[in-house]
Design a protein around this motif. Structure first.
Motif, mmCIF file in Angstrom:
data_model
loop_
_atom_site.group_PDB
_atom_site.id
_atom_site.type_symbol
_atom_site.label_atom_id
_atom_site.label_comp_id
_atom_site.label_asym_id
_atom_site.label_seq_id
_atom_site.Cartn_x
_atom_site.Cartn_y
_atom_site.Cartn_z
ATOM 1 N N LEU A 283 0.830 -1.194 0.000
ATOM 2 C CA LEU A 283 0.000 0.000 0.000
ATOM 3 C C LEU A 283 0.871 1.253 0.000
ATOM 4 N N PRO A 284 0.450 2.322 -0.714
ATOM 5 C CA PRO A 284 1.261 3.545 -0.763
ATOM 6 C C PRO A 284 1.640 4.081 0.620
ATOM 7 N N VAL A 285 0.674 4.071 1.533
ATOM 8 C CA VAL A 285 0.954 4.591 2.879
ATOM 9 C C VAL A 285 2.017 3.754 3.582
ATOM 10 N N ASP A 286 1.947 2.429 3.436
ATOM 11 C CA ASP A 286 2.935 1.552 4.072
ATOM 12 C C ASP A 286 4.320 1.737 3.453
ATOM 13 N N ALA A 287 4.359 1.864 2.120
ATOM 14 C CA ALA A 287 5.646 2.048 1.440
ATOM 15 C C ALA A 287 6.292 3.367 1.841
ATOM 16 N N LEU A 288 5.496 4.436 1.903
ATOM 17 C CA LEU A 288 6.039 5.744 2.257
ATOM 18 C C LEU A 288 6.452 5.804 3.730
ATOM 19 N N ARG A 289 5.683 5.124 4.601
ATOM 20 C CA ARG A 289 6.057 5.107 6.015
ATOM 21 C C ARG A 289 7.406 4.400 6.203
ATOM 22 N N ALA A 290 7.562 3.241 5.581
ATOM 23 C CA ALA A 290 8.829 2.519 5.675
ATOM 24 C C ALA A 290 9.968 3.331 5.061
ATOM 25 N N ASN A 291 9.648 4.069 3.994
ATOM 26 C CA ASN A 291 10.643 4.927 3.362
ATOM 27 C C ASN A 291 11.114 6.014 4.321
ATOM 28 N N CYS A 292 10.195 6.557 5.112
ATOM 29 C CA CYS A 292 10.565 7.566 6.113
ATOM 30 C C CYS A 292 11.525 6.978 7.143
ATOM 31 N N TYR A 293 11.234 5.764 7.600
ATOM 32 C CA TYR A 293 12.139 5.105 8.543
ATOM 33 C C TYR A 293 13.524 4.921 7.924
ATOM 34 N N ALA A 294 13.532 4.526 6.646
ATOM 35 C CA ALA A 294 14.805 4.295 5.955
ATOM 36 C C ALA A 294 15.605 5.591 5.815
ATOM 37 N N ILE A 295 14.909 6.704 5.572
ATOM 38 C CA ILE A 295 15.608 7.982 5.408
ATOM 39 C C ILE A 295 16.203 8.448 6.732
ATOM 40 N N VAL A 296 15.464 8.248 7.820
ATOM 41 C CA VAL A 296 16.011 8.579 9.137
ATOM 42 C C VAL A 296 17.272 7.749 9.405
ATOM 43 N N ALA A 297 17.197 6.453 9.085
ATOM 44 C CA ALA A 297 18.365 5.583 9.257
ATOM 45 C C ALA A 297 19.507 6.019 8.345
ATOM 46 N N LEU A 298 19.187 6.451 7.125
ATOM 47 C CA LEU A 298 20.201 6.955 6.205
ATOM 48 C C LEU A 298 20.897 8.178 6.788
ATOM 49 N N SER A 299 20.135 9.093 7.369
ATOM 50 C CA SER A 299 20.724 10.296 7.965
ATOM 51 C C SER A 299 21.710 9.927 9.078
ATOM 52 N N LEU A 300 21.330 8.971 9.902
ATOM 53 C CA LEU A 300 22.230 8.516 10.966
ATOM 54 C C LEU A 300 23.459 7.829 10.381
ATOM 55 N N GLY A 301 23.233 7.008 9.362
ATOM 56 C CA GLY A 301 24.345 6.317 8.712
ATOM 57 C C GLY A 301 25.336 7.282 8.090
ATOM 58 N N CYS A 302 24.842 8.397 7.523
ATOM 59 C CA CYS A 302 25.734 9.415 6.948
ATOM 60 C C CYS A 302 26.682 9.977 8.001
ATOM 61 N N VAL A 303 26.129 10.306 9.162
ATOM 62 C CA VAL A 303 26.941 10.893 10.225
ATOM 63 C C VAL A 303 27.982 9.887 10.713
ATOM 64 N N VAL A 304 27.569 8.625 10.881
ATOM 65 C CA VAL A 304 28.516 7.592 11.308
ATOM 66 C C VAL A 304 29.634 7.434 10.275
ATOM 67 N N ALA A 305 29.282 7.425 8.989
ATOM 68 C CA ALA A 305 30.294 7.270 7.933
ATOM 69 C C ALA A 305 31.245 8.459 7.903
ATOM 70 N N GLY A 306 30.715 9.680 8.089
ATOM 71 C CA GLY A 306 31.571 10.861 8.105
ATOM 72 C C GLY A 306 32.529 10.842 9.272
ATOM 73 N N TRP A 307 32.024 10.473 10.459
ATOM 74 C CA TRP A 307 32.873 10.363 11.651
ATOM 75 C C TRP A 307 33.952 9.294 11.422
ATOM 76 N N ALA A 308 33.554 8.163 10.844
ATOM 77 C CA ALA A 308 34.509 7.074 10.606
ATOM 78 C C ALA A 308 35.571 7.480 9.592
ATOM 79 N N SER A 309 35.191 8.280 8.584
ATOM 80 C CA SER A 309 36.181 8.692 7.581
ATOM 81 C C SER A 309 37.246 9.600 8.191
ATOM 82 N N ASP A 310 36.878 10.386 9.223
ATOM 83 C CA ASP A 310 37.881 11.185 9.951
ATOM 84 C C ASP A 310 38.815 10.291 10.755
ATOM 85 N N LYS A 311 38.250 9.233 11.341
ATOM 86 C CA LYS A 311 39.028 8.378 12.243
ATOM 87 C C LYS A 311 39.791 7.274 11.517
ATOM 88 N N LEU A 312 39.133 6.629 10.545
ATOM 89 C CA LEU A 312 39.710 5.451 9.891
ATOM 90 C C LEU A 312 40.270 5.743 8.503
#
Length: 438
Positions: A283-312
């Motif tokens: 359903l469109p609502v279910d797909a978009l809701r899950a997409n929102c969760y994925a985008i929030v996780a993507l935002s967190l993943g970006c910050v972790v990757a940026g921090w790791a690129s400074d360190k590693l």
């Protein structure tokens, strides 16, 4: 008198201060609002395909035509990005950083006011195409400009984190688009969306863009550009000419990294909601809701990757991140093919691993010297994004007809390329990522 080298090292090693946080906050917010303007189009492709093309056109062909107009925005990126970067290297980062907002806000407002095919015929899709091209030119200057702007403000040991916060902010623009699309689908019937409600997100986006332009008046020119200007070390010839002549390997590495960034976001985040609806009857609502969760996780993943690129370092971070991306995307699409009940769990997991894109800006920032950094980064990023981001929707639209799991294989191939890039950077990092930020 203090040693200039010691002074520079002290500045590079300092922690993020209040002014840095203000710069990051304003730049991220402006970028998020502008990116919302650019991507809101993709969340309404189904409605737009019905309104801007002949009613007797086959549904599949209408969808391909609409995605092609979406892709045109990506193909226009090099034009705007290269032009803005040229003047950004010669006249200042802030001026171009502000101009890109205006170039995005006005076309977004105009899309919200466009007559449909029923009202003006063939002119409707042509006008839509022209406005998407203007949006593409604007975003072509926005993203590289934002990375260069914050990288030249932040302390050098935190550059990866600072740039990843900007990238994370851009993804929040995607989240805002997804939330508004979900709200529109909840509040209005399909008939109301087609009649008038589809215009609301674009009108909102135009207003957002004007607000973002106002906010950027509080930003200051970067210390790096001011120092280059004071010492008369600005590019003495066409910046792009110098980039193409002296930094070809840096261009190649930056383009490959951009290819990784573009395909991961376009496939996993932008195209997957419509894909889930069409291929697996989510359903469109279910797909978009899950997409929102994925985008929030993507935002967190970006910050972790940026921090790791400074360190590693960029190489090891990209190698590990792409390995995780390949595994998570394969698990997601293959599971969805027979069990969509795991959507809310697996989609955010894949979104987090897509966050490896947060390591890409630091790689490109260090690949070019300050005097031509904007031009080198913008050329590499926009040309690669034009091909990867522009052609991906069209390629997958055809590929899915023959294999429903085409997105899985596309991302798996991408991940293998990313692992190879990471391995190369680990063995050659000292040679290629050699330019100081300041």
């Amino acid at each position: 008198m203090s040693d200039p080298i010691q002074q520079r090292n002290t500045l590079a090693a300092r922690p993020l201060n209040r002014q840095d946080c203000k710069t990051l906050g304003l730049a991220s917010l402006g970028g998020a609002l502008e990116f919302y303007d650019f991507i809101i189009f993709v969340f309404f492709t189904v409605v737009l395909s019905k309104l801007f093309f002949p009613p007797d056109m086959p549904d599949a062909l209408r969808q391909i035509q609409t995605f092609s107009i979406f892709a045109a925005g990506y193909l226009a990126r090099p034009l705007g990005g290269i032009a803005m970067a040229h003047f950004g290297d010669l006249l200042g980062r802030k001026k171009m950083f502000t101009l890109s907002i205006l170039m995005m806000a006005l076309p977004t407002l105009m899309i919200g006011l466009l007559p449909t095919y029923q009202q003006i015929g063939i002119w409707a899709p042509l006008c839509l195409l022209a406005l998407r091209i203007l949006q593409g030119a604007a975003i072509g200057g926005e993203v590289p400009g934002a990375w260069v702007f914050v990288a030249e403000h932040a302390p050098e040991r935190h550059t990866g984190l600072a740039c990843s916060l900007i990238t994370s902010g851009l993804t929040l623009g995607i989240l805002l688009g997804a939330l508004i699309a979900m709200a529109m689908n909840n509040l209005f019937s399909p008939a109301e969306l087609e009649a008038w409600a589809w215009r609301v997100p674009f009108l909102i986006g135009g207003v957002f863009g004007l607000v973002a332009m106002y906010l950027r008046k509080w930003l200051h020119e970067t210390p790096v550009f001011l120092e280059l200007q004071a010492k008369k070390n600005l590019a003495t010839e066409l910046p792009l000419k110098q980039v193409l002549r002296d930094h070809r390997l840096s261009i190649a590495i930056s383009m490959l990294a951009t290819f990784l960034l573009a395909v991961a976001i376009v496939v996993a985040i932008l195209m997957t909601p419509a894909y889930l609806q069409k291929q697996f009857a989510v359903l469109p609502v279910d797909a978009l809701r899950a997409n929102c969760y994925a985008i929030v996780a993507l935002s967190l993943g970006c910050v972790v990757a940026g921090w790791a690129s400074d360190k590693l370092g960029c190489g090891l971070t990209i190698l590990i991140g792409c390995t995780l991306l390949g595994c998570s995307s394969y698990a997601f699409y293959h599971t969805m093919s027979h069990d969509t009940s795991q959507l809310a769990l697996l989609y955010p997991l894949m979104g987090f691993t897509v966050g490896i894109v947060g390591a890409v800006p630091l790689l490109m920032i260090k690949a070019f010297p300050a005097a031509i950094r904007f031009s080198g980064l913008s050329f590499s990023y926009n040309v690669a994004y034009a091909f990867a981001g522009g052609l991906t929707p069209v390629i997958l639209s055809f590929w899915i007809k023959y294999d429903v799991l085409a997105p899985s294989y596309y991302l798996l191939l991408l991940s293998m390329i990313g692992v190879g890039l990471g391995a190369y950077l680990i063995t050659h990092q000292g040679q290629q990522l050699k330019h100081s930020i300041r």
